[in-house]
Design an enzyme around this catalytic site. Structure first.
Site, short mmCIF file in Angstrom:
data_model
loop_
_atom_site.label_atom_id
_atom_site.label_comp_id
_atom_site.label_asym_id
_atom_site.label_seq_id
_atom_site.Cartn_x
_atom_site.Cartn_y
_atom_site.Cartn_z
N LYS A 21 12.90 49.28 72.86
CA LYS A 21 13.53 49.43 71.54
C LYS A 21 14.46 50.65 71.52
O LYS A 21 15.54 50.62 70.94
CB LYS A 21 12.46 49.59 70.46
CG LYS A 21 11.72 48.29 70.13
CD LYS A 21 10.71 48.53 69.01
CE LYS A 21 10.06 47.23 68.56
NZ LYS A 21 9.10 47.43 67.45
N ALA A 55 9.43 53.57 67.32
CA ALA A 55 7.96 53.50 67.38
C ALA A 55 7.54 52.04 67.36
O ALA A 55 8.27 51.17 66.88
CB ALA A 55 7.35 54.25 66.20
N ASP A 56 6.35 51.79 67.88
CA ASP A 56 5.78 50.44 67.83
C ASP A 56 4.27 50.58 67.71
O ASP A 56 3.67 51.46 68.34
CB ASP A 56 6.15 49.64 69.08
CG ASP A 56 5.81 48.16 68.91
OD1 ASP A 56 6.45 47.50 68.08
OD2 ASP A 56 4.89 47.68 69.59
N THR A 57 3.68 49.73 66.89
CA THR A 57 2.23 49.78 66.66
C THR A 57 1.61 48.46 67.09
O THR A 57 2.15 47.39 66.78
CB THR A 57 1.93 50.03 65.17
OG1 THR A 57 2.52 51.27 64.79
CG2 THR A 57 0.43 50.09 64.91
N ALA A 110 2.96 53.87 69.74
CA ALA A 110 3.81 54.62 70.68
C ALA A 110 5.02 55.14 69.92
O ALA A 110 5.56 54.46 69.06
CB ALA A 110 4.25 53.70 71.81
#
Length: 200
Positions: free
Chosen positions: A59, A80-82, A117
């Site tokens: 991303k 960010a990624d969850t 992250a």
């Protein structure tokens, strides 16, 4: 030193969390020509922490290209990624209400991990981290699950729930970062931004 950053995320919660700690930011969103969803595909039996760090890096790569392509003023870019995981099984965003019901049935009465992250890049310098938290749901009846899914809140959320919404009525215990479970761990994010000289 930088006075603002770009947030490459459609999540209103991430924007609100940056506001909470006083980080000035502008949105840098994917255009209609970018297939942002395909970046979230799972590769085989990937470990959840590896998966969420890899997706966030992809991303950020895409966001840096976007920044360059649009000729915008230079500033750090944050992505960010969850992901929610039960053991090594990754729970992404539900594709429909029936899928959301199945996810919540699996999470009911269980403890699961929430991994977020975060990656930030300024010029050629990149800093990244993964924050791990734990959430335990109380046992939920079929009627409770159907009622919650009926609110529409689970759609678009990893694991089919939002910790800051109505799901809180079913959450027995949280360990770790509440803001991380929401989608942006503020302590870790602040540390990354300081490394890149962001003032806030």
């Amino acid at each position: 030193m930088s006075d603002f950053i770009y947030l490459a995320s459609q999540s209103p919660r991430r924007s609100q969390l940056l506001d909470q700690i006083g980080v000035a930011h502008q949105l840098l969103l994917a255009g209609p020509d970018e297939d942002a969803e395909s970046l979230e595909a799972v590769h085989g039996a990937e470990a959840p922490a590896v998966y969420v760090a890899r997706v966030t890096g992809l991303k950020l790569d895409a966001a840096m290209q976007r920044l360059k392509g649009q000729g915008l003023p230079a500033a750090p870019v944050l992505c960010a990624d969850t992901t929610v995981c039960l053991g090594r099984e990754i729970f992404g965003k539900p594709v429909d209400q029936a899928h959301a019901v199945r996810m919540l049935q699996r999470l009911s009465g269980q403890s699961h991990r929430v991994l977020t992250a975060v990656a930030v890049q300024k010029a050629s310098q990149r800093e990244a981290t993964v924050c791990e938290s734990w959430v335990r749901f109380a046992p939920m009846s079929a009627a409770h699950i159907r009622a919650y899914v009926g609110t529409g809140e689970p759609m678009g959320k990893a694991g089919a729930y939002g910790v800051q919404g109505r799901a809180a009525a079913h959450i027995l215990q949280i360990r770790g970062s509440y803001s991380g479970i929401m989608g942006l761990p503020l302590f870790e994010t602040a540390a990354l931004l300081r490394k890149l000289g962001v003032r806030f």
